[in-house]
Scaffold this motif. Sequence first.
Motif, PDB file in Angstrom:
ATOM      1  N   PRO A 282       0.841  -1.207   0.000  1.00  0.00           N
ATOM      2  CA  PRO A 282       0.000   0.000   0.000  1.00  0.00           C
ATOM      3  C   PRO A 282       0.872   1.252   0.000  1.00  0.00           C
ATOM      4  O   PRO A 282       2.000   1.253   0.513  1.00  0.00           O
ATOM      5  CB  PRO A 282      -0.802  -0.119   1.305  1.00  0.00           C
ATOM      6  N   ALA A 283       0.337   2.327  -0.554  1.00  0.00           N
ATOM      7  CA  ALA A 283       1.072   3.601  -0.557  1.00  0.00           C
ATOM      8  C   ALA A 283       1.072   4.242   0.824  1.00  0.00           C
ATOM      9  O   ALA A 283       1.958   5.031   1.142  1.00  0.00           O
ATOM     10  CB  ALA A 283       0.442   4.543  -1.579  1.00  0.00           C
ATOM     11  N   ASP A 302     -14.624   7.137   7.326  1.00  0.00           N
ATOM     12  CA  ASP A 302     -14.647   6.791   5.902  1.00  0.00           C
ATOM     13  C   ASP A 302     -13.885   5.493   5.675  1.00  0.00           C
ATOM     14  O   ASP A 302     -12.670   5.425   5.891  1.00  0.00           O
ATOM     15  CB  ASP A 302     -14.026   7.930   5.085  1.00  0.00           C
ATOM     16  N   MET A 303     -14.585   4.479   5.195  1.00  0.00           N
ATOM     17  CA  MET A 303     -13.952   3.178   4.991  1.00  0.00           C
ATOM     18  C   MET A 303     -12.918   3.198   3.868  1.00  0.00           C
ATOM     19  O   MET A 303     -12.111   2.274   3.751  1.00  0.00           O
ATOM     20  CB  MET A 303     -15.015   2.120   4.715  1.00  0.00           C
ATOM     21  N   ARG A 304     -12.927   4.239   3.054  1.00  0.00           N
ATOM     22  CA  ARG A 304     -11.869   4.339   2.037  1.00  0.00           C
ATOM     23  C   ARG A 304     -10.498   4.475   2.692  1.00  0.00           C
ATOM     24  O   ARG A 304      -9.487   4.066   2.116  1.00  0.00           O
ATOM     25  CB  ARG A 304     -12.143   5.526   1.114  1.00  0.00           C
ATOM     26  N   GLU A 305     -10.476   5.059   3.888  1.00  0.00           N
ATOM     27  CA  GLU A 305      -9.212   5.186   4.621  1.00  0.00           C
ATOM     28  C   GLU A 305      -8.683   3.803   5.029  1.00  0.00           C
ATOM     29  O   GLU A 305      -7.464   3.582   5.081  1.00  0.00           O
ATOM     30  CB  GLU A 305      -9.390   6.080   5.850  1.00  0.00           C
ATOM     31  N   ILE A 306      -9.592   2.885   5.323  1.00  0.00           N
ATOM     32  CA  ILE A 306      -9.195   1.506   5.636  1.00  0.00           C
ATOM     33  C   ILE A 306      -8.693   0.815   4.374  1.00  0.00           C
ATOM     34  O   ILE A 306      -7.623   0.190   4.359  1.00  0.00           O
ATOM     35  CB  ILE A 306     -10.383   0.722   6.234  1.00  0.00           C
ATOM     36  N   ILE A 307      -9.463   0.945   3.294  1.00  0.00           N
ATOM     37  CA  ILE A 307      -9.100   0.305   2.029  1.00  0.00           C
ATOM     38  C   ILE A 307      -7.708   0.762   1.583  1.00  0.00           C
ATOM     39  O   ILE A 307      -6.886  -0.038   1.115  1.00  0.00           O
ATOM     40  CB  ILE A 307     -10.153   0.629   0.953  1.00  0.00           C
ATOM     41  N   ALA A 308      -7.422   2.056   1.752  1.00  0.00           N
ATOM     42  CA  ALA A 308      -6.144   2.615   1.294  1.00  0.00           C
ATOM     43  C   ALA A 308      -4.952   1.984   1.985  1.00  0.00           C
ATOM     44  O   ALA A 308      -3.829   2.029   1.456  1.00  0.00           O
ATOM     45  CB  ALA A 308      -6.138   4.129   1.521  1.00  0.00           C
ATOM     46  N   ARG A 309      -5.163   1.400   3.146  1.00  0.00           N
ATOM     47  CA  ARG A 309      -4.048   0.818   3.897  1.00  0.00           C
ATOM     48  C   ARG A 309      -4.036  -0.714   3.839  1.00  0.00           C
ATOM     49  O   ARG A 309      -3.248  -1.349   4.519  1.00  0.00           O
ATOM     50  CB  ARG A 309      -4.098   1.327   5.340  1.00  0.00           C
ATOM     51  N   SER A 314      -2.543   1.314  -2.739  1.00  0.00           N
ATOM     52  CA  SER A 314      -3.673   2.131  -2.250  1.00  0.00           C
ATOM     53  C   SER A 314      -4.558   2.585  -3.403  1.00  0.00           C
ATOM     54  O   SER A 314      -5.241   3.611  -3.317  1.00  0.00           O
ATOM     55  CB  SER A 314      -3.180   3.341  -1.445  1.00  0.00           C
ATOM     56  N   ARG A 315      -4.573   1.796  -4.499  1.00  0.00           N
ATOM     57  CA  ARG A 315      -5.382   2.156  -5.660  1.00  0.00           C
ATOM     58  C   ARG A 315      -6.738   1.463  -5.612  1.00  0.00           C
ATOM     59  O   ARG A 315      -6.835   0.297  -5.236  1.00  0.00           O
ATOM     60  CB  ARG A 315      -4.648   1.815  -6.956  1.00  0.00           C
TER      61      ARG A 315
END
Length: 535
Positions: A282-283, A302-309, A314-315
């Motif tokens: 992940p980035a 925001d669950m996108r913050e979880i997905i990013a890690r 992190s795409r």
Amino acid sequence: MQRIVSLTDTRAQEFRTNDVHNRRLAAELKERQRAARFARPERDLERLRRQNKMFVRDRIQALLDPGTPFLELSTLAGNKAYDNEVPGAAQVVGIGIVSGREVIVHADDASVKGGAWYPLSVKKIVRALDVAIENRLPVVHLCDSAGGFLPLQAEFFADRYYAGRIFRNQSILSKMGVPQVAVVMGHCTAGGAYVPALSDYNIIVRGTGAIFLAGPPLVKAATGEEVSVEELGGADMHTSVSGTGDYFASSEMHALAIARDIVARFNRIPKAAVDHVAPEPPAYDPSELYGIIPKDPRVQFDMREIIARLVDGSRFHEYQPRYGQTLVCGFARLYGYQIGILANNGVLFSDSALKGAHFIQLCDKNRTPLLFLQNITGFMVGRDYERRGITKDGAKLIMAVSGAAVPKLTVNCNGSYGAGTYGMSGRAFDPRFMFTWPQSQISVMGAEQAAGVLTDIKARQLARNGERLSEPQLAAIREPILEDYRERSSAYYATSELWDDGILDPVDTRNALAIALSAALNAPIEAPHYGVFRM
């Protein structure tokens, strides 16, 4: 795919507060896992040494390929049962690499009550074999059990998913052509005798290994015959007279070497073909998850913050980002594998349920495995929402989840309540693997809501008799309900009862999911087929 732009301020006070809180929870988890794995009374360890037996985890280490990962499942099973005297439910199970092959390892822990099977021990073994069936994984059984814990026999013997299911599952694996190896390192008594007998191959250790339907004391009580363990079911007899044993081993290390050689000769079936490229990290630093997960589980994030890690680079290619915004759907990669992600960003409305159902069908058509990240209070309720068809639309999501043929993986990241648990591929919907995080909760509703409902019911009952409760009296009713709900909805209670496959430190989630996904691809992916969607 575009990289997720994180809006998390790692210098903010809230982030630092969350970070301290969640690191403490992760440390507590690690300590509980350490105790379940290794803390044993010295007398039990001395007994093993006296019998020339290895500790169960030393056996597993000697079985596995050096330097390879072992994804242990349900480490804390039974941590809220049996006065916490049966760590791990006296079983160790997990996914490991033996002679280059992914296998399920199932091992009795003889340092806990002689490896006796308690009700949760049986549940854990059945679950391990379910995993083997669902994912076409070979099984290595390390057998050393005193047999069923007789005072609780009514809770593990007769019903459909009780002890008989172990042997049924073994038979189904054989029918499917999925091989099993049993290494008999201690006594296999009564029903336990069928574990090696139903395995394709078995190895028995001289001096300590034994297989019999009844041990010497029961034989004497039943028939009057006096016979030694070795005469009745030892390695010499079973490998030279009865033929119940296939391989004679002079020691445990010898037996494990034979087991490794057997596994090395298994046919290697190609894995299911799915989209895969070279992996990348992940980035964003996964350790930032500690600061993102809120200290108060009621706080939305925001669950996108979880997905990013969690995902490669992190795409994330988000699907329908402007529609049904309380359910985030999209494509990403996990260790190079393309996956479809469904993550909750609030309560499920009709539009988010429809979006999720459609996205699942797209992933199914495209042979893309699914990852569900639960953080859900449930489906929206109320007159207007029922008139718009929330129940009907929720049923569509449940139908899609149930009918999906691709592997499903589920992580309870914060909370999972009510029918939202079902729509997000809860345990009842057969995700190949389901994990939780230490602070997560699961129940039919939140503790405060449940306490409010039950207190209100009690107050109404008394009001019909002309009684009126004071605030202190209402609090006296409410507090025990709150306490009970908090206890029974906690991650530790859920994992004790095997409602999941284990609690993960959030920073370990990416690696655990990668192992689980790789294991799941040992099974072929069938063509999608759904029931009737109520339109």
